[in-house]
Design a protein around this motif. Structure first.
Motif, PDB file in Angstrom:
ATOM      1  N   LEU A  74       1.125  -1.331   0.070  1.00  0.00           N
ATOM      2  CA  LEU A  74      -0.033   0.015  -0.114  1.00  0.00           C
ATOM      3  C   LEU A  74       0.804   1.291   0.236  1.00  0.00           C
ATOM      4  O   LEU A  74       0.429   2.110  -0.613  1.00  0.00           O
ATOM      5  N   GLU A 129       2.643   0.841  -3.885  1.00  0.00           N
ATOM      6  CA  GLU A 129       2.164   0.583  -5.286  1.00  0.00           C
ATOM      7  C   GLU A 129       1.025   1.560  -5.489  1.00  0.00           C
ATOM      8  O   GLU A 129       0.499   2.160  -4.602  1.00  0.00           O
ATOM      9  N   GLU A 130       0.582   1.930  -6.876  1.00  0.00           N
ATOM     10  CA  GLU A 130      -0.565   2.549  -7.142  1.00  0.00           C
ATOM     11  C   GLU A 130      -1.704   1.615  -6.821  1.00  0.00           C
ATOM     12  O   GLU A 130      -1.511   0.190  -6.952  1.00  0.00           O
ATOM     13  N   TRP A 131      -2.635   2.154  -6.454  1.00  0.00           N
ATOM     14  CA  TRP A 131      -3.728   1.054  -5.987  1.00  0.00           C
ATOM     15  C   TRP A 131      -4.171   0.314  -6.911  1.00  0.00           C
ATOM     16  O   TRP A 131      -4.254  -0.977  -6.825  1.00  0.00           O
ATOM     17  N   GLY A 132      -4.243   0.701  -8.263  1.00  0.00           N
ATOM     18  CA  GLY A 132      -4.666  -0.274  -9.336  1.00  0.00           C
ATOM     19  C   GLY A 132      -3.799  -1.386  -9.616  1.00  0.00           C
ATOM     20  O   GLY A 132      -4.279  -2.400 -10.086  1.00  0.00           O
ATOM     21  N   TRP A 134     -11.763   1.119 -10.394  1.00  0.00           N
ATOM     22  CA  TRP A 134     -10.862   2.246 -10.299  1.00  0.00           C
ATOM     23  C   TRP A 134      -9.588   1.918 -11.065  1.00  0.00           C
ATOM     24  O   TRP A 134      -8.944   2.550 -11.777  1.00  0.00           O
ATOM     25  N   GLY A 135      -9.191   0.924 -10.794  1.00  0.00           N
ATOM     26  CA  GLY A 135      -7.845   0.444 -11.507  1.00  0.00           C
ATOM     27  C   GLY A 135      -7.944   0.531 -12.810  1.00  0.00           C
ATOM     28  O   GLY A 135      -6.796   0.608 -13.452  1.00  0.00           O
ATOM     29  N   ASP A 136      -9.061   0.268 -13.626  1.00  0.00           N
ATOM     30  CA  ASP A 136      -9.137   0.065 -15.041  1.00  0.00           C
ATOM     31  C   ASP A 136      -9.338   1.369 -15.647  1.00  0.00           C
ATOM     32  O   ASP A 136      -9.099   1.556 -17.066  1.00  0.00           O
ATOM     33  N   VAL A 138      -9.001   8.491  -4.612  1.00  0.00           N
ATOM     34  CA  VAL A 138      -7.987   7.851  -5.304  1.00  0.00           C
ATOM     35  C   VAL A 138      -7.273   8.617  -6.291  1.00  0.00           C
ATOM     36  O   VAL A 138      -5.852   8.383  -6.260  1.00  0.00           O
ATOM     37  N   HIS A 196      -4.079  10.214  -4.606  1.00  0.00           N
ATOM     38  CA  HIS A 196      -3.198   9.408  -4.374  1.00  0.00           C
ATOM     39  C   HIS A 196      -2.339   8.882  -5.505  1.00  0.00           C
ATOM     40  O   HIS A 196      -1.268   8.882  -5.688  1.00  0.00           O
ATOM     41  N   ALA A 197      -3.226   8.412  -6.655  1.00  0.00           N
ATOM     42  CA  ALA A 197      -2.493   7.731  -7.659  1.00  0.00           C
ATOM     43  C   ALA A 197      -1.787   8.593  -8.519  1.00  0.00           C
ATOM     44  O   ALA A 197      -0.633   7.915  -8.869  1.00  0.00           O
TER      45      ALA A 197
END
Lengths: 193, 193
Positions: free
Chosen positions: A29, A32-35, B34-36, B113, B116-117
């Motif tokens: 966490l 890394e990126e969340w995705g 989200w990740g997509d 998100v 953060h991303a």
């Protein structure tokens, strides 16, 4: 393919696996990126088989929830100082400190994402349930001593909500003095009713 | 490759592109994990070139932030009812309604998100800045009328924070009556000082 364990922990193999997996999730966490987070990555980092992870937690969201709940609960035990104000201040200052840690912001956001991503039960509710029982006990102790405590909802709304609000919306934790000010506000409210 | 535009909107080509892109983001936030989500997907859905998206918004996070800020700001204008209590109640009830919409929860989480991303500026701060100016004007109006308004921070902490807290932590919006109760609490606090 259960790789070498980290330093031995109490509680037997099940507890050691949980600790290793939690540690891996926390590390990932941070990094890394969340995705990019996945069960496969957690397996690789923790050395625990994917099959074990799926059997035990079911989904990535459930695993993250477990980590978040455990960390949040462990991080700020509710103290018994002997007075309502003392208990509330100890709690509020502790929360203010907890939410100020960078990892806490990570957890908060993980809680948001984890839940949405796979439709699991929100970890925040589990956390609030566990924590709610402890806080209600604090308020009950005050009533038993003849003090006039607020309701649990008042405590959550007047003290806890602003502390989280500062982190989530201002991106800046409130600090201990501000936390004590929120307790003053809560006590002023109950004094005036 | 700028594909057919959606229904014509006022404001010229720039505004139309922005509207089409925002619409695509909102749709994708509803549908995708989200990740997509990606600039490429937004380009495909909106019919606006990736190059244009990168030139205008820079990153996916910045684009999501723009959408979130615009939606949140548009959704609950601050009214002028002629009294502090009226203004506060109108605002609180409006926020309670806004945060109760499923899309609002999506936006709240997108805000977490997105930030953060890719390390952009939190959209929540931009939103609060814009909204803060409107709310401060509401409080100034009250003072000009000879009323005793709370500070902006008190308003955010006592009314806004719990409304968001209910959505984020209880996963259940507070409702209009509860919102009015929060206004009562705020006014009780300022009356007692």
């Amino acid at each position: 393919m259960e790789a070498e364990q980290p330093a031995r922990r109490p509680g037997g193999r099940t507890a050691r696996v949980r600790a290793a997996v939690h540690e891996a999730v926390v590390d990932l966490l941070r990094e890394e990126e969340w995705g990019d987070l996945s069960i496969a990555l957690v397996a690789e980092r923790s050395g625990v088989h994917q099959t074990t992870l799926y059997r035990r937690w079911g989904t990535l969201a459930a695993l993250i929830d477990d980590v978040v709940t455990e960390r949040l609960t462990r991080s700020s035990p509710v103290q018994d100082t002997g007075t309502l104000r003392g208990d509330l201040e100890a709690y509020a200052v502790q929360v203010a400190e907890d939410v100020a840690s960078p990892l806490s912001a990570v957890f908060l956001r993980a809680a948001m994402v984890g839940t949405h991503a796979e439709g699991g039960e929100p970890p925040r509710q589990i956390y609030l349930l566990e924590r709610g029982v402890q806080l209600q006990a604090m308020l009950d102790r005050a009533r038993d001593r003849g003090e006039n405590p607020p309701t649990l909802l008042e405590l959550l709304e007047v003290v806890l909500a602003p502390l989280y609000f500062h982190v989530i919306f201002f991106n800046s934790p409130a600090g201990a003095d501000h936390a004590r000010g929120l307790v003053d506000r809560l006590l002023a409210l109950t004094a005036s009713t």
